[in-house]
Design a protein around this motif. Structure first.
Motif, PDB file in Angstrom:
ATOM      1  N   LEU A 197       0.844  -1.194   0.000  1.00 42.09           N
ATOM      2  CA  LEU A 197       0.000   0.000   0.000  1.00 42.09           C
ATOM      3  C   LEU A 197       0.883   1.249   0.000  1.00 42.09           C
ATOM      4  CD1 LEU A 197      -2.894  -0.779   2.534  1.00 42.09           C
ATOM      5  CD2 LEU A 197      -2.811  -1.185   0.067  1.00 42.09           C
ATOM      6  N   THR A 198       0.489   2.243  -0.759  1.00 39.13           N
ATOM      7  CA  THR A 198       1.220   3.506  -0.807  1.00 39.13           C
ATOM      8  C   THR A 198       0.336   4.628  -0.276  1.00 39.13           C
ATOM      9  OG1 THR A 198       0.488   3.903  -3.091  1.00 39.13           O
ATOM     10  CG2 THR A 198       2.595   2.758  -2.790  1.00 39.13           C
ATOM     11  N   ASP A 199       0.955   5.778   0.002  1.00 36.76           N
ATOM     12  CA  ASP A 199       0.230   6.933   0.539  1.00 36.76           C
ATOM     13  C   ASP A 199      -0.565   6.541   1.782  1.00 36.76           C
ATOM     14  OD1 ASP A 199       1.140   8.429  -1.675  1.00 36.76           O
ATOM     15  OD2 ASP A 199      -0.568   7.759  -2.869  1.00 36.76           O
ATOM     16  N   THR A 236      -4.832   3.161   5.931  1.00 33.02           N
ATOM     17  CA  THR A 236      -5.471   3.214   4.616  1.00 33.02           C
ATOM     18  C   THR A 236      -4.372   3.502   3.605  1.00 33.02           C
ATOM     19  OG1 THR A 236      -5.903   5.606   4.705  1.00 33.02           O
ATOM     20  CG2 THR A 236      -7.605   4.137   5.603  1.00 33.02           C
ATOM     21  N   GLY A 237      -4.621   3.129   2.366  1.00 31.80           N
ATOM     22  CA  GLY A 237      -3.623   3.389   1.340  1.00 31.80           C
ATOM     23  C   GLY A 237      -4.127   2.980  -0.029  1.00 31.80           C
ATOM     24  N   ARG A 238      -3.252   3.158  -1.012  1.00 32.90           N
ATOM     25  CA  ARG A 238      -3.586   2.845  -2.394  1.00 32.90           C
ATOM     26  C   ARG A 238      -2.882   1.562  -2.807  1.00 32.90           C
ATOM     27  NH1 ARG A 238      -6.122   5.419  -6.202  1.00 32.90           N
ATOM     28  NH2 ARG A 238      -6.374   7.212  -4.805  1.00 32.90           N
ATOM     29  N   LEU A 239      -3.627   0.660  -3.432  1.00 34.30           N
ATOM     30  CA  LEU A 239      -3.041  -0.562  -3.951  1.00 34.30           C
ATOM     31  C   LEU A 239      -2.092  -0.238  -5.097  1.00 34.30           C
ATOM     32  CD1 LEU A 239      -6.344  -2.635  -3.924  1.00 34.30           C
ATOM     33  CD2 LEU A 239      -4.334  -3.147  -2.523  1.00 34.30           C
ATOM     34  N   SER A 240      -1.130  -1.122  -5.347  1.00 32.34           N
ATOM     35  CA  SER A 240      -0.128  -0.850  -6.377  1.00 32.34           C
ATOM     36  C   SER A 240      -0.752  -0.676  -7.754  1.00 32.34           C
ATOM     37  CB  SER A 240       0.901  -1.979  -6.415  1.00 32.34           C
ATOM     38  OG  SER A 240       0.277  -3.232  -6.670  1.00 32.34           O
ATOM     39  N   THR A 278      -8.264   1.329  -3.582  1.00 30.69           N
ATOM     40  CA  THR A 278      -7.854   1.801  -2.260  1.00 30.69           C
ATOM     41  C   THR A 278      -8.319   0.806  -1.202  1.00 30.69           C
ATOM     42  OG1 THR A 278      -9.867   3.132  -2.039  1.00 30.69           O
ATOM     43  CG2 THR A 278      -7.893   4.236  -2.902  1.00 30.69           C
ATOM     44  N   ALA A 279      -7.540   0.696  -0.125  1.00 30.17           N
ATOM     45  CA  ALA A 279      -7.853  -0.294   0.901  1.00 30.17           C
ATOM     46  C   ALA A 279      -7.530   0.246   2.287  1.00 30.17           C
ATOM     47  CB  ALA A 279      -7.054  -1.580   0.654  1.00 30.17           C
ATOM     48  N   ALA A 280      -8.218  -0.320   3.268  1.00 30.07           N
ATOM     49  CA  ALA A 280      -7.869  -0.123   4.676  1.00 30.07           C
ATOM     50  C   ALA A 280      -7.512  -1.488   5.221  1.00 30.07           C
ATOM     51  CB  ALA A 280      -9.040   0.465   5.453  1.00 30.07           C
ATOM     52  N   ILE A 281      -6.447  -1.562   6.008  1.00 26.99           N
ATOM     53  CA  ILE A 281      -6.087  -2.819   6.649  1.00 26.99           C
ATOM     54  C   ILE A 281      -5.980  -2.596   8.152  1.00 26.99           C
ATOM     55  CG2 ILE A 281      -3.599  -2.460   6.246  1.00 26.99           C
ATOM     56  CD1 ILE A 281      -3.511  -5.617   5.945  1.00 26.99           C
ATOM     57  N   SER A 282      -6.640  -3.482   8.897  1.00 32.74           N
ATOM     58  CA  SER A 282      -6.637  -3.389  10.357  1.00 32.74           C
ATOM     59  C   SER A 282      -6.475  -4.793  10.918  1.00 32.74           C
ATOM     60  CB  SER A 282      -7.941  -2.755  10.859  1.00 32.74           C
ATOM     61  OG  SER A 282      -7.904  -2.595  12.267  1.00 32.74           O
ATOM     62  N   PRO A 283      -5.224  -5.211  11.190  1.00 34.19           N
ATOM     63  CA  PRO A 283      -4.994  -6.566  11.696  1.00 34.19           C
ATOM     64  C   PRO A 283      -5.762  -6.839  12.980  1.00 34.19           C
ATOM     65  CG  PRO A 283      -2.938  -5.535  11.014  1.00 34.19           C
ATOM     66  CD  PRO A 283      -3.979  -4.458  11.010  1.00 34.19           C
TER      67      PRO A 283
END
Length: 256
Positions: A117-119, A135-139, A172-177
């Motif tokens: 993820l970027t940004d 949160t970020g942008r997928l490649s 765009t994605a959010a990741i929350s382990p």
């Protein structure tokens, strides 16, 4: 070296004040003055983990999830927590847990990096601009199905659960382990295409999908197991004199 010296090194990088108010990180059993030459790292202090730590000759067990979250009035063999504490103490095994302070200062950014993820930005702030999730942008834009396959590959998972149309395009994605139900609304408000987390219940999943945000449930253990290898590398770098043993990465359940 003494247990307290290891704790100081850990808390310098992951201060306990960055943990959520409800959490209980820190030394939960044992002696700060205990001499330690071997550390055993695992996600949870299960019966199996404690026995493996004892067999490895460890003097310190380090886990992500605390075995004790709230006050207890007695320590007896009448319940599983009491039995585990008794086993730890009898074996001379000190026990330290680092939970949401690690989530905030390590886990979230590490997981985002594993998905390229970027940004990236903090999903929900806890303290000083740091917080739970990213949160970020997928490649590259991809279908939800391809994103799910990416999650499976990067976190070495046998399966994931998906809420949303598989052909939906996501960028765009959010990741929350860990457990992500409480992160669903912040992710929706952040405007991401997909939330990647664990422990997503039925109603949260279908509600988010109806709101236009897909959900990939990778399981609670599914993403958080990265803690084990990350902490191993941290201790090997910071305290190379220690012997570091780790629990095998293995899903705590089976799907048939």
């Amino acid at each position: 070296m003494k247990c307290q010296e290891i704790i100081k090194r850990i808390e310098k990088r992951y201060p306990r004040e960055y943990a959520c108010d409800w959490d209980n990180p820190g030394l939960l059993a044992g002696d700060r003055e205990q001499e330690v030459d071997t550390v055993y790292i695992a996600l949870d202090a299960t019966d199996e983990v404690i026995e493996a730590a004892v067999s490895s000759g460890a003097q310190l067990l380090l886990t992500h999830h605390p075995m004790i979250f709230s006050g207890i009035k007695s320590v007896t063999a009448d319940d599983y927590t009491g039995r585990r504490l008794i086993r730890l103490i009898r074996a001379g095994l000190s026990y330290y847990a680092m939970h949401t302070n690690y989530d905030v200062l390590g886990m979230a950014e590490l997981a985002a990096g594993m998905l390229d993820l970027t940004d990236t930005r903090v999903l929900e702030e806890v303290r000083d601009g740091e917080g739970i999730g990213r949160t970020g942008r997928l490649s590259t834009p991809m279908t939800l199905e391809a994103c799910a396959q990416l999650v499976k590959e990067r976190f070495s998972l046998p399966n994931v659960k998906i809420f949303g149309e598989l052909n939906k395009m996501v960028s765009t994605a959010a990741i929350s382990p860990g457990s992500g139900k409480s992160m669903a609304r912040p992710a929706l408000e952040a405007g991401v295409d997909v939330l990647i987390s664990g422990d997503i219940d039925h109603h949260t999943g279908i509600d988010m999908a109806d709101c236009g945000m897909a959900v990939i449930d990778a399981g609670h253990y599914g993403i958080e197991h990265i803690y084990i290898e990350d902490m191993k590398k941290f201790l090997e770098k910071e305290l190379p004199a220690l012997k570091i043993c780790t629990a095998p990465v293995r899903q705590p359940f089976q799907v048939i």
